[in-house]
Motif scaffolding. Structure first.
Motif, PDB file in Angstrom:
ATOM      1  N   UNK A  79       0.842  -1.179   0.000  1.00 17.33           N
ATOM      2  CA  UNK A  79       0.000   0.000   0.000  1.00 17.33           C
ATOM      3  C   UNK A  79       0.887   1.243   0.000  1.00 17.33           C
ATOM      4  N   UNK A  80       0.948   1.927  -1.115  1.00 12.68           N
ATOM      5  CA  UNK A  80       1.771   3.124  -1.243  1.00 12.68           C
ATOM      6  C   UNK A  80       0.858   4.338  -1.172  1.00 12.68           C
ATOM      7  N   UNK A  81       1.130   5.203  -0.202  1.00 13.32           N
ATOM      8  CA  UNK A  81       0.257   6.361  -0.010  1.00 13.32           C
ATOM      9  C   UNK A  81       0.775   7.599  -0.730  1.00 13.32           C
ATOM     10  N   UNK A  82       2.020   7.590  -1.162  1.00 18.20           N
ATOM     11  CA  UNK A  82       2.574   8.791  -1.796  1.00 18.20           C
ATOM     12  C   UNK A  82       3.001   9.840  -0.795  1.00 18.20           C
ATOM     13  N   UNK A  83       3.146   9.472   0.453  1.00 17.82           N
ATOM     14  CA  UNK A  83       3.574  10.441   1.475  1.00 17.82           C
ATOM     15  C   UNK A  83       5.004  10.898   1.187  1.00 17.82           C
ATOM     16  N   UNK A  84       5.319  12.096   1.672  1.00 15.66           N
ATOM     17  CA  UNK A  84       6.676  12.613   1.467  1.00 15.66           C
ATOM     18  C   UNK A  84       7.633  11.956   2.443  1.00 15.66           C
ATOM     19  N   UNK A  85       8.729  11.495   1.922  1.00 12.34           N
ATOM     20  CA  UNK A  85       9.743  10.816   2.733  1.00 12.34           C
ATOM     21  C   UNK A  85      11.059  11.573   2.568  1.00 12.34           C
ATOM     22  N   UNK A  86      11.694  11.875   3.695  1.00 16.74           N
ATOM     23  CA  UNK A  86      13.023  12.508   3.627  1.00 16.74           C
ATOM     24  C   UNK A  86      14.037  11.443   3.238  1.00 16.74           C
TER      25      UNK A  86
END
Lengths: 589, 293
Positions: free
Chosen positions: B135-142
């Protein structure tokens, strides 16, 4: 008894027929529509109005709208969809192609609504009721995006490129009409190998491409040739590539380049570079002079090491000589040195990284090699204006001893390295090059700052034994100095003193300090100050480096798609310049 | 007493086991006489059904009302692909009785799951094992890229990351030197971001090499569904670094580091044939360029 055999044969035939039918996914999609748009920021192609998509097997999918995400490698045709081919005639609401999964998903519109799944290009079996990706029929959100290209049609080679027909390409605020334009989005970096020399500006107009090729016209500008056209042709495979180029194409002095690379196996590769420099007035005329250069390189991976062979060959004159040319008579049209074919070949061995102690972060690498430089006339190469040896053999050995970053207390870390190489020449002298470096770094986590200081010494010694003073006599700094025979070297940038004491042994001591401030991923500031003390004193354009160097680098993300990087460098009072600012601005996604 | 306790415990266990099945009961049907509304993007209206981008088809009433999404009044829009719509479903007949159309992008409808029971599309009965993934939410990851370079890399060298997303621009992502051997770049990337990259020193003449001196294949990268991610890469050599390889001396020259021929004029070697005093006046063909890579 024969009956089971026949059944088995029939079963094999059926199985093989099925295997043939489950073909690989389409290798191309030809899209025509009332309008085709390309969004470079998103790598998305859309088409609207009388959409017709021809797959590589001849099947045609038509509908009202088309969209394809080139990077995700999936496409969608929606609205009054017709799926027509030799073995299929279906009507539906939407058709989604997933070449990477080797599946196509279809929503038929005849009878009760269903979900069909086709395998590959096998349209004979529709597999109803099979699970489909949740977003198979979603349109991408392109709100606020501006098309980079408007076109009448497109030929899409999945995972490689798109050839746009009659495109208008967004250039400097306007849409520039072109006959054809190719956008390459391949993950294969070989498409981007370069066959050109450097230029101040280069605008590429790729106009032809396929799964394994790309042709581009380039508008270039450099300080020697002005503005001119150049052309290159790429042939690309997963592990191999060839680039052929003519640069410039529209000037008298041209260079014809051919570069090839082949990976024969994971541990053996070859590279060839062939270049002809020729002067030929007009577009198609017999050249009035021509020179050639080739470089062949073979690299092989051995057990915990690598072996590399490189050979350079020079041809000063490729054209035929005039009858009666006399090697002892120099004329305007004949230079005896043109008969020369100098070459330089080296065989180098490089060892892998080795750990000295099992638990200590102390590492080393070894290297060695042998080479030969051949020049029958002994004229010496540019910029040498004096004769040199006609045959020169050399061999070398070297090692690098270094630490991995050693973590200390309070977020400090330490690195150290020592590198030394000795090269022996058949002319009895040897050159030692050594580099010693220490660095201490610290991370200030709360302040988002990284800082380090480094100290480095580089020594170079040219040992001639008893002939040392003959090789490096006082008052002979360098033949390129306009004033020779004294303590001062005169250059276009000024007079550089301190040359008289040089006897072939040089040392450079440098201290560098740097601070990197990165409060967010959208902002970065890097300040670096370096000071070098060189002996002999640095001569601009010949050797050495500016004693003081300061570099500031500021990066800011201005928008989702635009990052600006401003770099400015100062060389304090070097080369008769009080300040030498070099301002660089780069915009990138 | 013990028997009573056992009975109570058994009853409690049975109730607990039954609870999940209660939870999985179908969503409550709408009250009689009420309608259900949901929004979505259209794929098509065909053969008496309206198809949404979810892949679900809903039966259309014989004469469905078409209205403007914002005003509720008449609209000139026709239900077709890409148009957004609010559908009004009559639960009694499971038919869409009204479509309110707009070209404006509407947010995803969180209540959509409740109306799927009215969809006419046949249920999926066969699993598709090829559809896998997380499940990929597309949240921003540093994301921190850390590149360890050869110890002999000059301290002022500039190191970059080149990616296929930047069309292999050799200066796509500039890195900062953080100590004697490492460079770093931090970016915020959406989870699920996938690309290939190579490390360069600003041009394709100066790219990373493997330990055995061969050109490595590009590094694959994928942003995971995490808070922060670190991507370590080690560069063992640079393709333009001839210091660890033979000195590429010009033919015939004595390759000293300072002076191609350190001896004074008339020194060690006799002059070549036919060299007039003062050198050759005629220009020679151009010196070949260094081979680009």
């Amino acid at each position: 008894m024969r009956f089971p055999v026949l059944i088995a044969l029939a079963a094999m035939l059926v199985a093989s027929a099925t295997a043939r039918a489950v073909a690989s996914p389409p290798t191309s999609l030809d899209v025509s529509a009332s309008g085709v748009d390309f969004f470079y920021n998103r790598f998305i192609v859309t088409a609207d109005g009388n959409v017709r998509v021809r797959l590589s097997d001849g099947t045609i999918v038509s509908g009202q709208t088309f969209t394809m995400d080139l990077k995700l490698n999936r496409y969608l045709v929606a609205g009054d969809v017709h799926l027509d081919g030799p073995k299929v005639h279906e009507r539906g609401a939407a058709f989604a192609g997933y070449p990477d999964l080797d599946r196509s998903y279809f929503l038929p519109a005849e009878g009760a609504p269903e979900r069909w799944t086709y395998y590959g290009l096998d349209w004979s079996d529709k597999h109803p009721g099979r699970e489909q990706p949740g977003d198979a029929f979603y349109f991408p959100d392109l709100t606020g995006e501006r098309p980079y290209i408007y076109a009448a049609g497109a030929r899409i080679v999945p995972k490689t490129n798109v050839l746009f027909d009659q495109p208008r390409v967004y250039t400097a605020g306007a849409y520039l009409p072109l006959p054809r334009y190719v956008v390459t989005f391949s993950a294969n970096s070989h498409f981007y190998e370069n066959g050109f020399a450097g230029a101040r500006a280069d605008v590429a107009l790729p106009f032809n491409g396929s799964e394994h090729s790309l042709t581009a016209l380039h508008v270039r500008n450099d300080q020697f040739n002005g503005t001119y056209l150049a052309i290159d042709q790429h042939f690309v495979w997963p592990n191999d590539w060839i680039v052929a180029s003519i640069d410039p194409l529209t000037q008298e002095q041209r260079q014809y380049n051919l570069i090839g690379y082949k990976r024969f196996s994971p541990k053996f590769e070859a590279r060839a570079f062939l270049q002809e420099s020729a002067a030929s007035p007009g577009l198609i005329n017999r050249p009035i002079n021509a020179a050639g250069f080739t470089e062949i390189q073979l690299n092989a991976g051995l057990s915990r090491s690598g072996l590399s062979f490189t050979q350079d060959n020079y041809w000063q004159q490729l054209l035929g000589y005039r009858p009666g040319a006399n090697d002892t008579v120099l004329t305007a049209n004949y230079d005896p040195r043109w008969r020369e074919h100098p070459s330089n070949a080296t065989l180098a061995w490089t060892g892998f990284e080795n750990r000295i102690f099992k638990f200590a972060p102390l590492l080393f690498r070894l290297r060695s090699g042998i080479g030969n430089a051949h020049d029958v006339y002994g004229e010496g190469g540019y910029p040498n204006l004096q004769p040199g040896p006609r045959e020169l053999w050399y061999h070398y050995t070297g090692a690098t001893l270094y630490t991995a970053p050693v973590r200390l207390k309070n977020n400090f870390s330490l690195t150290a390295s020592f590198d030394k190489q000795r090269t022996w020449y058949s002319e009895p002298h040897q050159v030692d090059v050594a580099d010693t470096r220490f660095s201490l770094a610290r991370v200030f986590e709360r302040q988002h700052v990284n800082a380090f200081v480094a100290y480095e010494t580089r020594t170079t010694g040219d040992y001639w034994g008893a002939q040392q003073l003959a090789a490096y006599p006082p008052g002979n700094p360098n033949p390129a100095c306009t004033v020779s025979g004294g303590d001062v070297c005169a250059t276009p940038f000024g007079f550089i003193g301190g040359q008289n004491a040089f006897r072939g042994f040089a040392i450079s001591r440098g201290a560098t300090g740097s601070v990197v401030y990165t409060p967010t991923a959208y902002f970065g500031l890097n300040l670096t100050l370096a000071h070098f003390t060189d002996f002999p004193a640095p001569v601009p354009g010949l050797y050495g480096q500016p004693p003081w160097q300061f570099t500031g680098d500021l990066r800011m993300r201005l928008s989702k798609q635009l990052l600006v990087d401003v770099t400015r460098q100062y060389y304090f009072n070097f080369a008769n310049e009080r300040w030498t600012p070099q301002l660089g601005v780069q915009f990138s996604p | 007493m013990m028997r009573l306790l056992s009975i109570l415990l058994a009853a409690a266990a049975l109730t607990a086991l039954a609870l999940p099945s209660f939870a999985q009961a179908p969503a409550p049907a709408a009250a009689p006489g009420t309608v259900v509304r949901f929004t979505g993007q259209l794929l098509d209206v065909r053969n008496g059904y309206v198809y949404f981008t979810t892949g679900d088809a809903f039966k259309l009433a014989p004469a469905p009302k078409l209205a403007d999404y914002d005003t509720g009044g008449p609209t000139k829009l026709q239900p077709r692909a890409k148009v957004f719509a609010r559908a009004v479903v009559d639960p009694a007949t499971k038919q869409v009785v009204e479509l309110d159309l707009t070209t404006r992008r509407l947010p995803p409808d969180v209540a959509y799951a409740q109306v799927q029971q009215y969809a006419a599309t046949g249920a999926t009965t066969v699993r598709a094992p090829e559809i896998v993934g997380q499940n990929i939410t597309g949240r921003e990851v540093a994301v921190e890229f850390v590149v360890t370079v050869p110890p002999t890399t000059p301290l002022n060298a500039e190191v970059y990351i080149s990616t296929d997303y930047s069309n292999w621009d050799p200066r796509a992502i500039k890195m900062d030197r953080i100590d004697g051997q490492r460079y770093r770049a931090v970016r915020r990337l959406a989870s699920g971001t996938k690309f290939a990259f190579r490390v360069t020193r600003g041009s394709w003449n100066a790219t990373e090499l493997g330990q055995n001196g061969l050109q490595p294949t590009p590094h694959p990268y994928f942003t995971k569904e995490v808070d922060a991610q670190s991507v370590p890469v080690t560069v063992y050599a640079w393709s333009d670094d001839r210091a660890s390889a033979p000195q590429a001396a010009q033919p015939g020259a004595i390759p000293t580091p300072f002076n191609p021929n350190p001896f004074p004029p008339g020194g060690l070697y006799p002059p070549s044939r036919a060299t007039p005093p003062g050198g050759f006046p005629t220009p020679r063909p151009g010196q070949p360029n260094k081979p680009p890579r």
